[in-house]
Design a protein around this motif. Structure first.
Motif, PDB file in Angstrom:
ATOM      1  N   PRO A   1      41.947  22.708  49.842  1.00  0.00           N
ATOM      2  CA  PRO A   1      42.707  23.368  49.042  1.00  0.00           C
ATOM      3  C   PRO A   1      41.806  24.981  49.075  1.00  0.00           C
ATOM      4  O   PRO A   1      40.909  25.049  48.234  1.00  0.00           O
ATOM      5  CB  PRO A   1      42.111  23.559  47.397  1.00  0.00           C
ATOM      6  N   ALA A   2      42.273  25.794  49.801  1.00  0.00           N
ATOM      7  CA  ALA A   2      41.367  27.066  50.626  1.00  0.00           C
ATOM      8  C   ALA A   2      42.127  28.367  50.119  1.00  0.00           C
ATOM      9  O   ALA A   2      43.626  28.450  49.986  1.00  0.00           O
ATOM     10  CB  ALA A   2      41.166  26.999  51.711  1.00  0.00           C
ATOM     11  N   THR A   3      42.260  29.933  49.689  1.00  0.00           N
ATOM     12  CA  THR A   3      42.408  30.679  49.978  1.00  0.00           C
ATOM     13  C   THR A   3      42.006  31.860  50.412  1.00  0.00           C
ATOM     14  O   THR A   3      40.699  31.729  50.525  1.00  0.00           O
ATOM     15  CB  THR A   3      41.734  31.188  47.912  1.00  0.00           C
ATOM     16  N   VAL A   4      42.540  32.787  51.102  1.00  0.00           N
ATOM     17  CA  VAL A   4      42.274  33.531  51.672  1.00  0.00           C
ATOM     18  C   VAL A   4      42.665  34.749  51.038  1.00  0.00           C
ATOM     19  O   VAL A   4      43.666  35.584  50.357  1.00  0.00           O
ATOM     20  CB  VAL A   4      43.010  34.026  53.346  1.00  0.00           C
ATOM     21  N   LEU A   5      41.657  35.608  50.812  1.00  0.00           N
ATOM     22  CA  LEU A   5      41.553  37.179  50.647  1.00  0.00           C
ATOM     23  C   LEU A   5      41.216  38.469  51.406  1.00  0.00           C
ATOM     24  O   LEU A   5      40.592  37.826  51.665  1.00  0.00           O
ATOM     25  CB  LEU A   5      40.622  38.001  48.851  1.00  0.00           C
ATOM     26  N   ARG A   6      42.138  39.829  51.589  1.00  0.00           N
ATOM     27  CA  ARG A   6      42.024  40.241  52.151  1.00  0.00           C
ATOM     28  C   ARG A   6      41.384  41.190  51.707  1.00  0.00           C
ATOM     29  O   ARG A   6      42.158  42.393  50.510  1.00  0.00           O
ATOM     30  CB  ARG A   6      43.309  40.955  52.989  1.00  0.00           C
ATOM     31  N   LEU A   7      40.229  41.777  51.587  1.00  0.00           N
ATOM     32  CA  LEU A   7      38.779  42.727  51.370  1.00  0.00           C
ATOM     33  C   LEU A   7      39.528  44.129  51.398  1.00  0.00           C
ATOM     34  O   LEU A   7      39.768  44.209  52.918  1.00  0.00           O
ATOM     35  CB  LEU A   7      37.835  42.300  50.767  1.00  0.00           C
ATOM     36  N   THR A   8      39.357  45.329  51.125  1.00  0.00           N
ATOM     37  CA  THR A   8      39.588  45.988  50.840  1.00  0.00           C
ATOM     38  C   THR A   8      37.972  47.071  51.411  1.00  0.00           C
ATOM     39  O   THR A   8      37.226  46.166  51.152  1.00  0.00           O
ATOM     40  CB  THR A   8      40.504  47.823  50.632  1.00  0.00           C
ATOM     41  N   ASN A   9      37.865  48.112  51.060  1.00  0.00           N
ATOM     42  CA  ASN A   9      36.627  49.046  51.151  1.00  0.00           C
ATOM     43  C   ASN A   9      35.799  48.791  50.012  1.00  0.00           C
ATOM     44  O   ASN A   9      36.248  49.328  48.497  1.00  0.00           O
ATOM     45  CB  ASN A   9      36.479  50.703  50.828  1.00  0.00           C
TER      46      ASN A   9
ATOM     47  N   PHE B   1      39.331  51.827  47.341  1.00  0.00           N
ATOM     48  CA  PHE B   1      38.010  51.239  47.421  1.00  0.00           C
ATOM     49  C   PHE B   1      37.851  49.976  46.073  1.00  0.00           C
ATOM     50  O   PHE B   1      38.902  50.051  45.020  1.00  0.00           O
ATOM     51  CB  PHE B   1      36.912  51.998  47.530  1.00  0.00           C
ATOM     52  N   THR B   2      37.375  49.483  45.933  1.00  0.00           N
ATOM     53  CA  THR B   2      37.134  48.542  45.198  1.00  0.00           C
ATOM     54  C   THR B   2      35.133  48.374  44.931  1.00  0.00           C
ATOM     55  O   THR B   2      34.638  47.757  45.540  1.00  0.00           O
ATOM     56  CB  THR B   2      37.354  46.719  45.849  1.00  0.00           C
ATOM     57  N   TRP B   3      35.422  47.972  43.182  1.00  0.00           N
ATOM     58  CA  TRP B   3      33.971  47.991  42.716  1.00  0.00           C
ATOM     59  C   TRP B   3      34.228  46.712  42.464  1.00  0.00           C
ATOM     60  O   TRP B   3      34.497  46.019  42.761  1.00  0.00           O
ATOM     61  CB  TRP B   3      34.479  48.590  41.194  1.00  0.00           C
ATOM     62  N   VAL B   4      32.143  46.217  43.145  1.00  0.00           N
ATOM     63  CA  VAL B   4      31.853  45.100  43.585  1.00  0.00           C
ATOM     64  C   VAL B   4      32.360  44.079  42.225  1.00  0.00           C
ATOM     65  O   VAL B   4      32.691  42.888  42.700  1.00  0.00           O
ATOM     66  CB  VAL B   4      30.814  45.231  43.841  1.00  0.00           C
TER      67      VAL B   4
END
Length: 338
Positions: free
Chosen positions: A185-193, A233-236
């Motif tokens: 059960p794998a999920t891929v998240l494509r992160l931005t900055n 941008f994404t706050w951690v």
């Protein structure tokens, strides 16, 4: 719809209480922030990190939970011992990777080993000893290349502009394939900055924002290349919310989903906001270096509406607030990051 993302920080999900969690790259920027949150949720956290200086691992990142986590200093390329580590895990957050786009062009073989071959080997271990582990793989918006349209959603063509993007794309496909064929059960998240405390600021291998902050705190002007490019941008901590949701939501396995942030800004606007948050400082707008211009993607910001609709996730921290907290963190702890 109930906003699950805002509930996670206040009321740790029962799914993580007592759960066994492995984080590859767990001494790095995002991995360590995730580890701290999981410990707060009552999870039993194991960290795998090579601590190779170029790749972002930093023991100081884990200082708040150093007594509560198990740390294995080993490279994700070294498969010996992974069977033992993975056998009884409930969750696997696969964050280990080579992140520098320029390094991937000057040393493509190393990028291939870490971001491609090692990912396949890790999945083979999962298939052999624990094919029910809930797995979240951290990918990147870089796999889209130069966008045809904005914002970029998951239907956009995939055209990486550097070796790093190609190998990360292969890593994505391996995870999705093993989910489809072997039931992992794998999920891929494509992160931005992603930005925030514990990010790499020593150089630009992880993000240009880190170098800007270092120069600012050291009283030096920082360079803004171009300046008109748009980015999100994404706050951690918002990113960690998303990773946790991706790991527990029943409909995320087998999917590849974008993760964005707040409204996009130009690099020039970001630089001005950063100086404002610090209270002083300066920057110089320069022409984009030719070697980097060839692999720059221009304007980019993500359409992450699919992930928001599915999970209820919303970014909770504004860019201004996030930058203020980031600068304050490094003002206090600069010596551990340079």
């Amino acid at each position: 719809m109930k906003n699950l993302a805002t509930k996670i920080p206040e009321e740790p999900p029962l799914r993580f209480r007592g759960a066994r969690v492995l984080i590859t790259g767990g001494a790095g920027f995002i991995g360590s922030t995730l580890a701290i949150r999981l410990v707060q949720h009552g999870a039993h956290v194991t960290i795998l990190d090579s601590l190779i200086p170029e790749y972002g691992g930093n023991l100081f990142n884990l200082q708040p939970v150093s007594e509560q986590v198990r740390l294995h200093i080993t490279d994700v390329r070294n498969q010996h011992g992974l069977q033992h580590l993975l056998r009884d895990q409930d969750f696997l957050f696969n964050l280990a990777g080579q992140t520098s786009h320029m390094d991937s062009m000057t040393d493509p073989q190393t990028d291939l080993e870490i971001n491609c071959r090692a990912q396949l080997s890790l999945l083979e271990v999962c298939r052999a000893v624990n094919n029910r582990v809930r797995l979240v793989y951290a990918s990147t918006r870089q796999i889209y290349g130069k966008p045809d349209r904005l914002p970029v959603d998951e239907t956009h063509p995939l055209r990486p502009v550097d070796v790093n993007g190609i190998n990360k794309l292969a890593g994505e496909f391996y995870h999705l394939l093993y989910s489809d064929v072997y039931g992992i059960p794998a999920t891929v998240l494509r992160l931005t900055n992603t930005y925030g405390p514990r990010m790499r600021i020593r150089d630009a291998r992880q993000t240009f924002v880190g170098v800007w902050i270092r120069r600012l705190l050291e009283g030096q002007p920082f360079d803004v290349w171009g300046g008109q490019q748009l980015r999100d941008f994404t706050w951690v901590e918002d990113c960690v919310d998303a990773l946790l949701l991706a790991a527990v939501h029943p409909e995320t396995p087998g999917k590849c989903l974008n993760l964005g942030g707040c409204q996009p800004v130009s690099l020039l606007q970001l630089a001005e906001l950063l100086v404002q948050c610090h209270g002083s400082g300066s920057f110089v707008v320069r022409e984009f270096p030719a070697d980097r211009k060839k692999i720059d993607i221009g304007d980019f910001y993500s359409d992450d509406s699919a992930f928001r609709r599915l999970t209820g996730w919303q970014p909770a921290t504004s860019l201004a607030s996030g930058l203020e907290m980031t600068v304050a963190y490094f003002r206090k702890h600069l010596q551990f990051y340079v």
